[in-house]
Motif scaffolding. Structure first.
Motif, PDB file in Angstrom:
ATOM      1  N   GLY A 107       0.791  -1.222   0.000  1.00  0.00           N
ATOM      2  CA  GLY A 107       0.000   0.000   0.000  1.00  0.00           C
ATOM      3  C   GLY A 107       0.823   1.272   0.000  1.00  0.00           C
ATOM      4  N   HIS A 108       2.114   1.133   0.329  1.00  0.00           N
ATOM      5  CA  HIS A 108       2.966   2.331   0.364  1.00  0.00           C
ATOM      6  C   HIS A 108       4.233   2.132  -0.459  1.00  0.00           C
ATOM      7  N   CYS A 109       4.218   1.120  -1.306  1.00  0.00           N
ATOM      8  CA  CYS A 109       5.458   0.666  -1.933  1.00  0.00           C
ATOM      9  C   CYS A 109       5.646   1.303  -3.299  1.00  0.00           C
ATOM     10  N   GLU A 110       6.851   1.775  -3.568  1.00  0.00           N
ATOM     11  CA  GLU A 110       7.099   2.410  -4.870  1.00  0.00           C
ATOM     12  C   GLU A 110       7.035   1.405  -6.010  1.00  0.00           C
ATOM     13  N   LEU A 111       7.507   0.191  -5.729  1.00  0.00           N
ATOM     14  CA  LEU A 111       7.462  -0.835  -6.776  1.00  0.00           C
ATOM     15  C   LEU A 111       6.014  -1.195  -7.101  1.00  0.00           C
ATOM     16  N   GLN A 112       5.222  -1.309  -6.055  1.00  0.00           N
ATOM     17  CA  GLN A 112       3.809  -1.620  -6.242  1.00  0.00           C
ATOM     18  C   GLN A 112       3.121  -0.487  -7.019  1.00  0.00           C
ATOM     19  N   ASP A 113       3.436   0.744  -6.640  1.00  0.00           N
ATOM     20  CA  ASP A 113       2.870   1.884  -7.355  1.00  0.00           C
ATOM     21  C   ASP A 113       3.264   1.860  -8.829  1.00  0.00           C
ATOM     22  N   LEU A 114       4.526   1.509  -9.070  1.00  0.00           N
ATOM     23  CA  LEU A 114       4.990   1.425 -10.450  1.00  0.00           C
ATOM     24  C   LEU A 114       4.197   0.376 -11.215  1.00  0.00           C
ATOM     25  N   ALA A 115       4.012  -0.768 -10.572  1.00  0.00           N
ATOM     26  CA  ALA A 115       3.277  -1.850 -11.229  1.00  0.00           C
ATOM     27  C   ALA A 115       1.882  -1.379 -11.603  1.00  0.00           C
ATOM     28  N   ILE A 116       1.274  -0.651 -10.693  1.00  0.00           N
ATOM     29  CA  ILE A 116      -0.075  -0.152 -10.972  1.00  0.00           C
ATOM     30  C   ILE A 116      -0.024   0.861 -12.110  1.00  0.00           C
ATOM     31  N   SER A 117       0.980   1.753 -12.045  1.00  0.00           N
ATOM     32  CA  SER A 117       1.016   2.812 -13.050  1.00  0.00           C
ATOM     33  C   SER A 117       1.324   2.287 -14.446  1.00  0.00           C
ATOM     34  N   VAL A 118       2.087   1.205 -14.553  1.00  0.00           N
ATOM     35  CA  VAL A 118       2.351   0.674 -15.898  1.00  0.00           C
ATOM     36  C   VAL A 118       1.276  -0.328 -16.327  1.00  0.00           C
ATOM     37  N   GLY A 119       0.330  -0.551 -15.461  1.00  0.00           N
ATOM     38  CA  GLY A 119      -0.767  -1.439 -15.825  1.00  0.00           C
ATOM     39  C   GLY A 119      -0.399  -2.908 -15.803  1.00  0.00           C
ATOM     40  N   MET A 120       0.517  -3.254 -14.911  1.00  0.00           N
ATOM     41  CA  MET A 120       0.920  -4.652 -14.831  1.00  0.00           C
ATOM     42  C   MET A 120      -0.062  -5.423 -13.954  1.00  0.00           C
ATOM     43  N   ASP A 121      -0.611  -6.509 -14.490  1.00  0.00           N
ATOM     44  CA  ASP A 121      -1.471  -7.326 -13.633  1.00  0.00           C
ATOM     45  C   ASP A 121      -0.828  -8.667 -13.323  1.00  0.00           C
ATOM     46  N   HIS A 122       0.181  -9.020 -14.078  1.00  0.00           N
ATOM     47  CA  HIS A 122       0.960 -10.219 -13.772  1.00  0.00           C
ATOM     48  C   HIS A 122       2.296 -10.069 -14.480  1.00  0.00           C
ATOM     49  N   SER A 123       3.247 -10.926 -14.153  1.00  0.00           N
ATOM     50  CA  SER A 123       4.514 -10.878 -14.870  1.00  0.00           C
ATOM     51  C   SER A 123       4.498 -11.953 -15.944  1.00  0.00           C
ATOM     52  N   ARG A 124       4.843 -11.561 -17.148  1.00  0.00           N
ATOM     53  CA  ARG A 124       4.839 -12.553 -18.225  1.00  0.00           C
ATOM     54  C   ARG A 124       6.068 -13.459 -18.146  1.00  0.00           C
ATOM     55  N   TYR A 125       6.978 -13.121 -17.239  1.00  0.00           N
ATOM     56  CA  TYR A 125       8.205 -13.915 -17.139  1.00  0.00           C
ATOM     57  C   TYR A 125       8.120 -14.918 -15.992  1.00  0.00           C
ATOM     58  N   ASP A 126       8.904 -15.953 -16.115  1.00  0.00           N
ATOM     59  CA  ASP A 126       8.915 -16.978 -15.065  1.00  0.00           C
ATOM     60  C   ASP A 126       9.505 -16.413 -13.790  1.00  0.00           C
ATOM     61  N   TYR A 127       8.944 -16.817 -12.679  1.00  0.00           N
ATOM     62  CA  TYR A 127       9.509 -16.392 -11.408  1.00  0.00           C
ATOM     63  C   TYR A 127      10.812 -17.145 -11.163  1.00  0.00           C
ATOM     64  N   MET A 128      11.816 -16.405 -10.744  1.00  0.00           N
ATOM     65  CA  MET A 128      13.134 -17.008 -10.545  1.00  0.00           C
ATOM     66  C   MET A 128      13.229 -17.688  -9.173  1.00  0.00           C
ATOM     67  N   ASN A 129      12.395 -17.291  -8.270  1.00  0.00           N
ATOM     68  CA  ASN A 129      12.390 -17.873  -6.923  1.00  0.00           C
ATOM     69  C   ASN A 129      13.764 -18.054  -6.303  1.00  0.00           C
ATOM     70  N   PRO A 130      14.566 -16.998  -6.262  1.00  0.00           N
ATOM     71  CA  PRO A 130      15.881 -17.180  -5.649  1.00  0.00           C
ATOM     72  C   PRO A 130      15.732 -17.361  -4.141  1.00  0.00           C
ATOM     73  N   LYS A 131      16.692 -18.038  -3.569  1.00  0.00           N
ATOM     74  CA  LYS A 131      16.680 -18.174  -2.113  1.00  0.00           C
ATOM     75  C   LYS A 131      17.237 -16.887  -1.515  1.00  0.00           C
ATOM     76  N   CYS A 132      16.411 -16.186  -0.798  1.00  0.00           N
ATOM     77  CA  CYS A 132      16.846 -14.928  -0.195  1.00  0.00           C
ATOM     78  C   CYS A 132      16.548 -14.964   1.297  1.00  0.00           C
ATOM     79  N   ALA A 133      17.422 -14.339   2.043  1.00  0.00           N
ATOM     80  CA  ALA A 133      17.278 -14.389   3.491  1.00  0.00           C
ATOM     81  C   ALA A 133      16.613 -13.126   4.019  1.00  0.00           C
ATOM     82  N   VAL A 134      16.136 -13.213   5.230  1.00  0.00           N
ATOM     83  CA  VAL A 134      15.654 -12.052   5.968  1.00  0.00           C
ATOM     84  C   VAL A 134      16.650 -11.839   7.100  1.00  0.00           C
ATOM     85  N   ASP A 135      17.093 -10.621   7.252  1.00  0.00           N
ATOM     86  CA  ASP A 135      18.059 -10.313   8.312  1.00  0.00           C
ATOM     87  C   ASP A 135      17.427  -9.291   9.257  1.00  0.00           C
TER      88      ASP A 135
END
Lengths: 238, 474, 537, 178
Positions: A107-135
């Motif tokens: 709700g406050h995210c710039e990436l999310q806002d960008l997605a909305i502004s470019v009219g993205m409803d899904h990604s046409r690319y495969d999800y890479m699902n990298p293993k990422c940690a939370v610190d």
């Protein structure tokens, strides 16, 4: 102070010669999407979202680092540019594990806002699902690499404004990760002053206040602006 | 010749049920299984996440009772922080849970079950739904819809959105109720009370008509479990666990959340993704128990308000020990709406509900935290183990539908025994199986996906395993 | 040091030469095939035959025909021995002494591989001893530098280079004179010269060979450039993967400094020029000039947007001239022989010669230098000898940034513009020949994997785009792709090409786009027919 | 994937680099290099090269020491050390086999050589066998395209290799470990 006249999206404007296309556009109410750009830190032209077309130049130019020129005809919203922007945003979503619904920044995210502004409803690319940690070893803040877009704002704000250079990148390409000090958990990074500038700088939910719950994190960019302005204008020196 | 009936799942995996009915060589029902194929993997998915995010994440488990997950998760978080949330915050949480009771119970009764009650079990499936009900009894239908809205609005006023407000957080809640909110609730309470009373008297008036259903829709002795207050009173959010048996004897009482595993074990069956919790002291499967409205009323000795207390005692008068008829879940649900509305009325008059001292801040002080709450459909457990930073290392969720699993199997079996004749699945049987399951108001998305019809697949299997008949509903 | 000293050294060096000289290739290709053992064995044989008074064995740089190494050439009679084994050396020496024909296989330097060449950059390669500055001086070395410093104004030098029409040999083909003029015009308290020796294109080894065979040529070119633009400090940024080149450069710098050809007051003029080595550490992107500069500054080699160009703001913010090895190697001959001579070679827009590294499925692998505009067919079929027992399917030029040119276009003259028209690039000069057994989708995937691994990760199109392109190509080769995937692939390639920050990303899609253009059937076959074996030997 | 041609030093830091830097001769040599560069921050990569030559690999404490000496932020040192494939933060095996994966080598079957060694050692490219005997690496074109496929065995470039020949060679290392 020399002034240049140019047109952006057909609108005639004038700008100071040291201004970038982005600055000139913003001053004239024309919005150009950005992600890596952060006022007060150096411009790196990395996210490529601010690419614009300039008449007579075959290459697309990043508005954040391209200076205005006399008679320039800039187009910020051609079909081609819109399509490229959308692709870039989709690539970002596919690159890491962004789950807006369960994200602290929802709700406050710039990436999310960008997605909305470019009219993205899904990604046409495969999800890479990298293993990422939370610190969340830091007492006050946390970083979730799943949500990091590698924009480098935290790196620059920490280096250029705070002067601590706690953050940097390790590795390269898709394996690039934001690291603190010698790749130690953030809480053990001796150089960190816990100033929280990176938290405010981060455009997504990657860097957040520890203890934040879903959709609770909201960045306050004015705090950075305040520091930068105060410093540039030497408002703290009596 | 022996045969098997399968009520087999459904086209969509998520939230769909598959029921198989096994016939013996006499063509008689030998057993029935309610296979829940729904598996979301939330317990794995959450590992490595900060526990603070869990209320928001687990709310995604279900669009029907997200509030329960948020509250259960927040309580588990309280335990990890080792804080006692403020009275004010707890009252707010309780208020939201009660709002959820009203909306969820109203949905179950008016939208999902009332068409059966009022239009008949064997009426045309095409109109046996809430739209049919609107046509047949527009006033009642409208009242039901508004009662549900009342509950939803309470949630919305507190959390800012109806569906997934991650408003309850470890340490408390994000904010209080506004004056406007209080006024709105107070305004609408009389109407809500009126509807609730109407529904209750309507149901009581039909009790005679439903004798068959009361007898065969899962009428069997079992244990019951729920939270109860310190004095054994009805409880929906705090208190400790109580087990009672079919005769109403208390087998365990005031078990603290952190100690739940001393009384509850979890068995796994290869044919279902759901785990089968049981009362440890009696072993599996003898220790199977029921949760939800019926269990809460069976466990409770008293209600907190006079009106609700009257209803409780009247309800308890139906049997000498515990009320064992699954069909009477519907009755219990209506009694709980009354209790919820009474308590809502008390809470909105309490000045604490506007306090902004509602959130305790702390670090990780316990590596494990268990949160228990009573979801509308039964007891919900969130059990987290975290590392010193607060990242989840182990998650155990016990949901109400899982705890009612054994009982649902027995219910389906009982209905099948009564209604399966021959090798064909008949619509009447199908609808009754569905209604039997619906008594529990199970937390499967299927209970609301279709208008009044549960997406499920029922198969009738011969003794040798061959499929005699299959009916699938999407 | 002045001209006379130079000439004196040259004279002395020539005078000390023995009547018969055996030149042994000691560049990396031949060394890896026991080239040094051959050299030692020859020396031993000379001693054993007691011929040391008139025969000498010298280690020289690359002779070009790597596939026939180790190579030994006899001066002055010109006999060429190929694939020499240490045990054959005695026989070779004996043949010089009238002992009958040598046992070693005898090659010929009149075959097209050699006869069609026009060596300028490589003129000393395989002739002089790269480890002795005297050997370079004897071949006329450092006279161009003397000539520049003492007889030309800096602007004259820039003018001469401009007139020659020399274009950057690193790949993009930017006019060298224009670049020099830009740096020369800048007023700054400090300027830098950088030699880009980060030859990262897989399949390209021209620069390595030049550095191993004739390092002084490069240093001299840098010094002339420094004089022309007003720089006093130079860096050679050389790949860490080239230990021999590094060693020879180190030796060369030391020798030049000792002789006063680098350092302060060169040729007793006020001109100072110091050269330092910077060793790359395994990052292809550092071939991109702004990334290279970051790397010299001790940072992560990530490119930055241009402008400002390095010529305006380079190392530490100072104007910096960056040229690649081959470009610098062309400087001394142009100064010596004049711009007109140079401009007379090659085509109208692409002057001079170009060194190419021939590799892959080709008979004669190695280095060649031909005038610009030489048809690809001449290079591949005549000089390279074509594919052994097969047919050329495609020639890949420009490495991961280039494209695959199908056999149908073999008559194309090799120059900057013609290659670009075919969807490829000149690049630094790698030419990989592919035959019918090579699957072009597999080749495209190979290059994309390279670009994905070498992406610095700074800009999104390159970092995330190359990974997605690679993923789609993997789907294609695994037989899991649909026609829709090809559309996604195409659009993604176009975006990455247009939107990436630097040349790596901008050119990364080229191998995919060019194979999609020329070999659509092979992609379609993967989609229709399932998994396809990748390119293999 | 790390790529190198030079044979690594076989002497890993004894007991790690944590010990007393002053008591370790290698630190003196490292110090000399830094001094020669006047402890300039921009000499970082040169210093890392030297450190890796001396110690075989770049341990975190060694990197910290360099960071402090050159007055460069630790995160930047780490960022640089991991950006370049030449630098290794883990010890390498007693022996190294580097397989060139340049285009020329690729079209001549280098991938098959890699697979063969991966199968033999039970490791992936970029890894070291569990017994620490052999490290398998791939390189981005070592410029020996004329003799493709090229394989670097303990620093010696060999050309025109086959999977069988390289397997034989590596088997020898795995066999007696010498």
């Amino acid at each position: 102070m020399a002034v240049k006249t140019l047109t952006i999206d057909g609108k005639a404007i004038s700008a100071r010669e040291e201004q970038t296309i982005l600055q000139a556009a913003r001053e004239n109410g024309i919005s150009i999407p950005t992600l890596c750009q952060l006022n007060g830190t150096s411009d790196i032209g990395a996210c490529r979202l601010c690419l614009v077309e300039v008449a007579g130049i075959p290459k697309l130019l990043p508005a954040c680092v391209t200076r205005v020129g006399e008679g320039m005809e800039v187009s910020t919203d051609s079909e081609r540019i819109r399509e490229y922007r959308k692709m870039i945003v989709e690539l970002l979503f596919a690159e890491r594990n962004h789950v807006c619904a369960a994200c602290v920044e929802n709700g406050h995210c710039e990436l999310q806002d960008l997605a909305i502004s470019v009219g993205m409803d899904h990604s046409r690319y495969d999800y890479m699902n990298p293993k990422c940690a939370v610190d969340i070893t830091h007492k006050r803040y946390g970083i979730d690499h799943n949500r990091c877009v590698l924009c480098g704002r935290c790196v620059r704000v920490c280096d250029e404004i705070e002067g601590a250079h706690t953050w940097d990148f390790q590795g390269r390409g898709a394996n690039t990760r934001t690291i603190s000090d010698m790749f130690v958990p953030w809480g053990q990074a001796a150089s960190c002053t816990s100033c929280g500038k990176c938290v405010q700088a981060c455009p997504t939910g990657a860097i957040f206040r520890r203890g934040s719950t879903v959709a609770e994190m909201q960045k306050d960019r004015t705090r950075l602006d305040f520091i930068v302005t105060a410093r540039e204008k030497k408002q703290w020196i009596a | 010749m022996s045969q098997r009936i399968v009520i087999d799942p459904v086209t969509r995996i998520e939230g769909h049920a598959k029921i198989s009915i096994q016939l013996d060589d006499q063509g008689q029902v030998e057993g029935a299984r309610f296979h829940v194929t729904e598996f979301r993997g939330f317990e794995k998915f959450c590992l490595g996440r900060p526990f603070w995010e869990m209320p928001g994440i687990t709310a995604r488990i279900c669009g029907i009772c997200p509030i329960s997950h948020i509250l259960g998760s927040a309580k588990a978080g309280d335990a990890i922080l080792a804080v006692k949330v403020s009275e004010q915050a707890n009252k707010l949480r309780r208020l939201m849970n009660l709002g959820q009771y009203v909306q969820s119970h109203a949905l179950s009764f008016f939208h999902l079950s009332a068409p059966d009650f009022l239009l008949g079990w064997d009426s045309d499936p095409a109109t046996r739904n809430v739209f049919g009900l609107i046509k047949a009894n527009p006033d009642l239908a409208r009242k039901g819809i508004r009662l549900r809205q009342f509950g939803q609005e309470i949630i919305s006023l507190l959390g800012g959105s109806k569906i997934h407000p991650a408003w309850a957080v470890p340490g408390g809640v994000r904010g209080p109720l506004t004056t406007e909110g209080i006024d709105w609730i107070k305004d609408r309470l009389p109407e809500a009370n009126e509807t609730a009373e109407l529904a209750l008297s309507l149901f009581k008036g039909m009790m005679d008509k439903f004798k068959t259903e009361t007898q065969i829709f899962g009428n069997f002795p079992s244990l019951f479990m729920s939270l109860v207050g310190p004095d054994g009173e009805w409880e929906h959010h705090d208190g400790g666990l109580r087990f009672v048996d079919a005769a109403g004897n208390i087998l365990a009482d005031h078990v603290a959340a952190a100690d739940y595993q001393t009384v509850i074990g979890e068995a796994v069956e290869p044919w279902s993704y759901l785990k089968f919790p049981y009362f440890k002291l009696m072993g599996y499967p003898a220790g199977g128990y029921r949760v939800g409205p019926l269990a809460r009323l069976n466990c409770a000795e008293h209600m907190q308000t006079p009106r609700a207390e009257r209803e409780l005692q009247e309800f308890k008068g139906l049997a000498s020990g515990s009320v064992n008829n699954t069909f009477l879940y519907h009755y219990a649900r209506l009694v709980e709406i009354i209790a919820a509305l009474d308590t809502i009325e008390q809470l909105v008059s309490d000045p604490d509900i506007q306090s902004d001292m509602v959130r305790a801040d702390a670090g990780v002080n316990n590596l494990r935290g268990v949160g228990i709450t009573e979801a509308p459909r039964g007891t919900l457990f969130h059990d987290y183990t975290v590392n010193r930073d607060g990242l989840l290392e182990h998650v155990n969720l016990i949901v109400s539908t899982g705890q009612n699993n054994l009982a649902m199997n027995r219910t389906v079996e009982q209905i099948a025994r009564h209604y399966v004749h021959g090798e064909k699945i008949e619509e009447g049987m199908l609808n009754r199986v569905e209604a039997g399951i619906r008594c529990y108001d199970p937390c499967l998305s299927c209970s609301t996906h279709a208008v009044g019809q549960m997406p499920m697949e029922v198969s009738l299997l011969a003794h040798d395993g061959s499929v005699l008949d299959t009916v699938a509903r999407a | 040091m002045d001209l006379n000293d130079l000439l004196e050294i040259a004279e002395k060096e020539n005078a000390s030469a023995k009547p018969i000289r055996l030149r042994c290739c000691t560049a990396a290709g031949c060394l890896s095939q026991q080239g040094d053992a051959v050299k030692n064995a020859l020396q031993q044989a000379v001693a054993d035959a007691d011929m040391s008074d008139r025969v000498e064995v010298i280690g020289v740089g690359c002779m070009g025909l790597c596939s026939a190494g180790p190579l030994v050439k006899v001066d002055p009679d010109g006999a060429l021995f190929e694939q020499v084994q240490p045990q054959q050396c005695a026989s070779i020496i004996a043949s010089l002494n009238g002992g009958g024909p040598a046992e070693a296989s005898v090659g010929s330097d009149t075959i097209p591989f050699f006869s069609k060449q026009h060596p300028i950059v490589l003129e000393n390669s395989g002739r002089i001893n790269p480890e002795r500055i005297e050997s370079y001086i004897a071949a006329g070395g450092y006279q161009a530098l003397y000539h520049s410093l003492r007889e030309m104004a800096p602007t004259d030098v820039v003018e001469e280079i401009s007139k020659s029409g020399l274009r950057g040999r690193g790949g993009a083909g930017f006019p060298t004179g224009l670049k020099w003029a830009t740096v020369a015009k800048m007023t700054a308290e400090r300027k830098y010269i950088v030699c880009n020796a980060d030859e990262g294109d897989p399949g390209a080894f021209m620069d390595r060979s030049v550095l191993e065979s004739d390092p002084h040529r490069v240093l001299e070119g840098m010094a002339i450039a420094a004089y022309a633009v007003g720089a006093t400090q130079g860096f050679v940024y050389v790949r860490g993967e080239y230990p021999l080149a590094i060693a020879r450069l180190k030796t060369a710098i030391q020798q030049a400094r000792r002789m006063g050809l680098l350092g302060t007051q060169i040729f007793e003029s006020p001109f100072d020029f110091r050269v330092d080595l910077r060793i790359g550490a395994g990052a292809f992107v550092c071939g991109e000039e702004t990334a290279l500069l970051r790397s010299i500054e001790g940072q992560r080699g990530t490119p930055r947007p241009r402008p400002p160009f390095p010529a305006q703001s380079g190392l530490w913010g100072y104007p910096t001239l960056i040229n690649n090895v081959e470009t610098f190697a062309n400087i001394a001959p142009i100064v010596t022989k004049g711009s007109e001579w140079f401009a007379g070679i090659g085509t109208e827009k692409s002057k001079g010669t170009k060194v190419f590294a021939l590799a892959g499925k080709i008979t004669n692998t190695g280095l060649i230098e031909v005038p610009m505009g030489t048809p690809l067919r001449t290079i591949v079929e005549e000089m390279g000898g074509g594919v052994p027992n097969g047919k050329v399917k495609a020639v890949q030029t420009g490495g991961p940034s280039g494209g695959c040119i199908p056999a149908a276009h073999l008559d194309t003259p090799v120059d900057y513009e013609s290659l670009a028209k075919l969807g490829s690039i000149m690049g630094s000069g790698g030419m990989i020949v592919m035959d019918q057994s090579d699957n072009m989708v597999g080749v495209a995937k190979f290059f994309m994997e390279f670009c994905m691994d070498e992406s610095c990760g700074k800009c999104v199109p390159c970092r995330a785009g190359t990974a997605q392109i690679h993923k789609i190509l993997t789907k294609v080769t695994d037989g899991l792709a649909t026609s829709a995937d090809l559309d996604t692939l195409r659009s993604l390639c176009e975006m990455v090409k247009s939107a990436s920050l630097c040349g790596l990303g901008q050119s990364a899609p080229n191998p995919v786009l060019s194979t999609l253009r020329y070999y659509p059937d092979e992609y379609q076959a993967c989609i229709d027919g399932g998994a396809t074996a990748e390119a293999s030997a | 994937m790390s790529s190198t041609v030079a044979a690594p030093s076989k002497t890993a830091p004894a007991g790690g680099a944590k010990g007393q830097p002053s008591g370790d001769n290698r630190y003196k040599m490292l110090e000399a290099t830094m001094k020669r560069h006047q402890y300039a921050a921009d000499s970082l990569i040169e210093v890392l090269h030297t450190a890796q030559e001396l110690f075989g690999f770049l341990e975190v404490d060694l990197l910290l020491h360099i960071a402090h000496s050159l007055r460069v932020p630790p995160s930047r040192v780490y960022g640089v050390a991991t950006f370049y494939h030449f630098f290794s933060l883990k010890p390498k095996g007693d022996h190294t086999v580097v397989i060139c994966m340049g285009t020329a080598c690729y079209v001549k079957g280098a991938a098959q050589v890699v697979s063969a060694i991966e199968a033999l050692g039970g490791i992936k490219a970029g890894e070291t066998t569990p017994d620490g005997k052999v490290s398998l690496m791939t390189a981005r074109c070592i410029g020996a395209c004329g003799i493709a496929p090229a394989v670097v065995l303990d620093g010696n470039i060999t050309g025109k290799q086959t999977p069988a020949a390289v397997v034989d060679h590596v088997k020898g290392w795995l066999g007696n470990g010498s």
